[in-house]
Design an enzyme around this catalytic site. Structure first.
Site, PDB file in Angstrom:
ATOM      1  N   LYS A  30       0.853  -1.192   0.000  1.00  0.00           N
ATOM      2  CA  LYS A  30       0.000   0.000   0.000  1.00  0.00           C
ATOM      3  C   LYS A  30       0.884   1.235   0.000  1.00  0.00           C
ATOM      4  O   LYS A  30       1.752   1.385   0.854  1.00  0.00           O
ATOM      5  CB  LYS A  30      -0.911   0.018   1.224  1.00  0.00           C
ATOM      6  CG  LYS A  30      -1.845   1.220   1.236  1.00  0.00           C
ATOM      7  CD  LYS A  30      -2.863   1.130   2.353  1.00  0.00           C
ATOM      8  CE  LYS A  30      -2.379   1.694   3.651  1.00  0.00           C
ATOM      9  NZ  LYS A  30      -2.101   3.142   3.620  1.00  0.00           N
ATOM     10  N   ASP A  57      -3.365   4.398  -1.884  1.00  0.00           N
ATOM     11  CA  ASP A  57      -4.265   4.879  -0.821  1.00  0.00           C
ATOM     12  C   ASP A  57      -4.174   6.399  -0.712  1.00  0.00           C
ATOM     13  O   ASP A  57      -3.549   6.925   0.197  1.00  0.00           O
ATOM     14  CB  ASP A  57      -3.840   4.181   0.480  1.00  0.00           C
ATOM     15  CG  ASP A  57      -4.653   4.588   1.697  1.00  0.00           C
ATOM     16  OD1 ASP A  57      -5.780   5.078   1.521  1.00  0.00           O
ATOM     17  OD2 ASP A  57      -4.147   4.404   2.821  1.00  0.00           O
ATOM     18  N   LYS A  59      -7.031   8.354  -0.900  1.00  0.00           N
ATOM     19  CA  LYS A  59      -8.279   8.799  -0.262  1.00  0.00           C
ATOM     20  C   LYS A  59      -8.827  10.078  -0.893  1.00  0.00           C
ATOM     21  O   LYS A  59      -9.042  11.094  -0.213  1.00  0.00           O
ATOM     22  CB  LYS A  59      -8.058   9.046   1.238  1.00  0.00           C
ATOM     23  CG  LYS A  59      -7.528   7.835   2.006  1.00  0.00           C
ATOM     24  CD  LYS A  59      -7.411   8.151   3.499  1.00  0.00           C
ATOM     25  CE  LYS A  59      -7.017   6.971   4.346  1.00  0.00           C
ATOM     26  NZ  LYS A  59      -5.647   6.508   4.213  1.00  0.00           N
ATOM     27  N   ASP A  62     -13.094  15.271  -3.015  1.00  0.00           N
ATOM     28  CA  ASP A  62     -13.198  16.597  -3.614  1.00  0.00           C
ATOM     29  C   ASP A  62     -14.508  16.657  -4.404  1.00  0.00           C
ATOM     30  O   ASP A  62     -15.312  15.716  -4.317  1.00  0.00           O
ATOM     31  CB  ASP A  62     -11.972  16.838  -4.532  1.00  0.00           C
ATOM     32  CG  ASP A  62     -11.565  18.313  -4.579  1.00  0.00           C
ATOM     33  OD1 ASP A  62     -12.464  19.157  -4.791  1.00  0.00           O
ATOM     34  OD2 ASP A  62     -10.378  18.615  -4.415  1.00  0.00           O
ATOM     35  N   THR A 116     -10.044   4.296  10.755  1.00  0.00           N
ATOM     36  CA  THR A 116     -10.052   3.416  11.934  1.00  0.00           C
ATOM     37  C   THR A 116      -9.484   4.123  13.170  1.00  0.00           C
ATOM     38  O   THR A 116      -9.485   3.566  14.253  1.00  0.00           O
ATOM     39  CB  THR A 116      -9.283   2.104  11.649  1.00  0.00           C
ATOM     40  OG1 THR A 116      -8.115   2.407  10.895  1.00  0.00           O
ATOM     41  CG2 THR A 116     -10.124   1.143  10.862  1.00  0.00           C
ATOM     42  N   ARG A 208       2.726  -0.594  10.820  1.00  0.00           N
ATOM     43  CA  ARG A 208       3.767  -0.633  11.851  1.00  0.00           C
ATOM     44  C   ARG A 208       4.087  -1.997  12.456  1.00  0.00           C
ATOM     45  O   ARG A 208       5.269  -2.271  12.700  1.00  0.00           O
ATOM     46  CB  ARG A 208       3.439   0.399  12.939  1.00  0.00           C
ATOM     47  CG  ARG A 208       3.694   1.818  12.448  1.00  0.00           C
ATOM     48  CD  ARG A 208       2.965   2.858  13.262  1.00  0.00           C
ATOM     49  NE  ARG A 208       1.528   2.815  13.036  1.00  0.00           N
ATOM     50  CZ  ARG A 208       0.655   3.644  13.594  1.00  0.00           C
ATOM     51  NH1 ARG A 208       1.075   4.576  14.424  1.00  0.00           N
ATOM     52  NH2 ARG A 208      -0.629   3.558  13.316  1.00  0.00           N
TER      53      ARG A 208
HETATM   54  O1  C5P Z   1       0.675   1.208  11.002  1.00  0.00           O
HETATM   55  P1  C5P Z   1      -0.762   0.798  10.851  1.00  0.00           P
HETATM   56  O2  C5P Z   1      -0.936  -0.715  10.776  1.00  0.00           O
HETATM   57  O3  C5P Z   1      -1.671   1.449  11.859  1.00  0.00           O
HETATM   58  O4  C5P Z   1      -1.163   1.361   9.407  1.00  0.00           O
HETATM   59  C1  C5P Z   1      -2.466   1.336   8.897  1.00  0.00           C
HETATM   60  C2  C5P Z   1      -2.497   1.925   7.530  1.00  0.00           C
HETATM   61  O5  C5P Z   1      -3.831   1.904   7.051  1.00  0.00           O
HETATM   62  C3  C5P Z   1      -2.026   3.374   7.443  1.00  0.00           C
HETATM   63  O6  C5P Z   1      -1.303   3.480   6.213  1.00  0.00           O
HETATM   64  C4  C5P Z   1      -3.314   4.185   7.376  1.00  0.00           C
HETATM   65  O7  C5P Z   1      -3.163   5.335   6.584  1.00  0.00           O
HETATM   66  C5  C5P Z   1      -4.262   3.223   6.688  1.00  0.00           C
HETATM   67  N1  C5P Z   1      -5.695   3.402   6.946  1.00  0.00           N
HETATM   68  C6  C5P Z   1      -6.260   3.342   8.225  1.00  0.00           C
HETATM   69  N2  C5P Z   1      -7.613   3.495   8.388  1.00  0.00           N
HETATM   70  C7  C5P Z   1      -8.396   3.668   7.325  1.00  0.00           C
HETATM   71  C8  C5P Z   1      -7.833   3.720   6.047  1.00  0.00           C
HETATM   72  C9  C5P Z   1      -6.477   3.574   5.895  1.00  0.00           C
HETATM   73  O8  C5P Z   1      -5.549   3.149   9.194  1.00  0.00           O
HETATM   74  N3  C5P Z   1      -9.711   3.727   7.484  1.00  0.00           N
END
Ligand code: C5P
Length: 232
Positions: A30, A57, A59, A62, A116, A208
Site C-alpha cells: 500500500k 491509498d 483517499k 473533492d 479506523t 507498523r
Molecule cells: O501502522 P498501521 O498498521 O496502523 O497502518 C495502517 C495503515 O492503514 C495506514 O497506512 C493508514 O493510513 C491506513 N488506513 C487506516 N484506516 C483507514 C484507512 C487507511 O488506518 N480507514
C-alpha cells in the site's frame, strides 16, 4: 482472494527498497500519501516493475469533477486498488468509478467509510455526527454500493454488519490490525489477524506491526499465516 496488504508508510524510495530487500517474493503493498507525496508516481512504477501489487491509498475527497480528474491522472499507473472518501458523497464516487471504466482499467475502486482512528467520541464531538459509529459506517458503505463500487475500507469489527446488509461478496479491506501484545499507536478500533479472519475481512492492511518490527519478513509471514489460517 484474501491477502495481507503491507502499508509502506515510509518517507523515501530508499527506505522502501531497503525494507523490501528482506522479502524474497512479491507482496501486496500500500502506497499512501506519506510516500506518494514525496516520491510521486515513480514509486508505484518501481513497485509494479518488481511484481508487487499496489493499493494506492490517496483517499480522494473533492468535488466530483476533480475526483474524476484525479482518477484520470493515476489511471495509467495500473494500480490494483484505489480509494476515495465515502464522505464525499455518491456523485463523487460515481464520477471516480466512471472515469476508471472510461480508461478501461481493472483497478478495484473502494471507499473509506470512517478512518479506523475515529472513535465514537470523535464522531459525535468533533465531526458532529449524532448517529452511532456502526450505523454511520453501514450508511456510508450502502452509499458506496449505490454508487456501484465493489467494496469499502473499514474496521474489521464492522465487516459482519456490512456483509450481512450488502452481501458476502462486498469487498472489505481492514486496517487497524495489531497482533496480540502489539502497541495500538493512534489506531482506535483494532483487532488481531486471527480475529480479522473470523470476522470475514477480505484483506487486512498492516503497517507498523511489520515495518517497525526488527524482523519485518518474519512478522509478515506470521501475520499472513494467522490471517489466512495457514501453518507457517
Ligand atoms: O501502522 P498501521 O498498521 O496502523 O497502518 C495502517 C495503515 O492503514 C495506514 O497506512 C493508514 O493510513 C491506513 N488506513 C487506516 N484506516 C483507514 C484507512 C487507511 O488506518 N480507514
Amino acid at each position: 482472494m484474501k491477502d495481507v496488504i503491507v502499508a509502506l508508510d515510509f518517507q523515501s524510495k530508499e527506505e522502501v527498497v531497503e525494507f523490501l530487500k528482506g522479502f524474497p517474493e512479491p507482496i501486496y503493498t500500500k502506497v499512501g500519501m506519506e510516500l506518494f507525496n514525496r516520491e510521486g508516481p515513480d514509486i508505484v512504477r518501481y513497485l509494479k516493475a518488481k511484481g508487487h501489487k499496489v493499493f494506492l491509498d490517496l483517499k480522494f475527497h473533492d468535488i466530483p469533477n476533480t475526483v474524476a480528474g484525479a482518477v484520470r491522472s493515476v489511471a495509467s499507473l495500473d494500480v490494483d486498488m484505489l480509494n476515495v472518501q465515502a464522505a464525499g458523497g455518491i456523485a463523487m464516487m460515481e464520477a471516480g468509478l466512471a472515469e476508471l471504466k472510461k480508461q478501461g482499467k481493472g483497478t478495484i475502486l473502494l471507499s473509506i467509510t470512517m478512518l479506523t482512528s475515529t472513535n465514537s467520541e470523535i464522531l459525535k464531538n468533533e465531526l458532529w455526527i449524532d448517529h452511532p459509529l456502526d450505523d454511520t459506517v453501514l450508511h456510508y458503505a450502502a452509499n458506496t454500493k449505490k454508487a456501484g463500487l465493489p467494496g469499502v475500507v473499514c474496521s474489521a469489527l464492522e465487516v459482519p454488519l456490512i456483509k450481512s446488509h450488502l452481501g458476502a461478496d462486498f469487498v472489505t479491506v481492514t486496517p487497524g490490525i495489531r497482533p496480540a501484545g502489539d502497541a495500538k499507536g493512534d489506531q482506535a478500533r483494532v483487532v488481531t489477524p486471527d480475529q480479522a479472519r473470523s470476522l470475514g475481512s477480505d484483506y487486512i492492511v498492516v503497517g507498523r506491526p511489520i515495518t517497525k518490527n526488527s524482523d519485518p519478513y518474519g512478522a509478515y509471514r506470521k501475520i499472513r499465516a494467522e490471517f489466512l489460517g495457514l501453518e507457517d
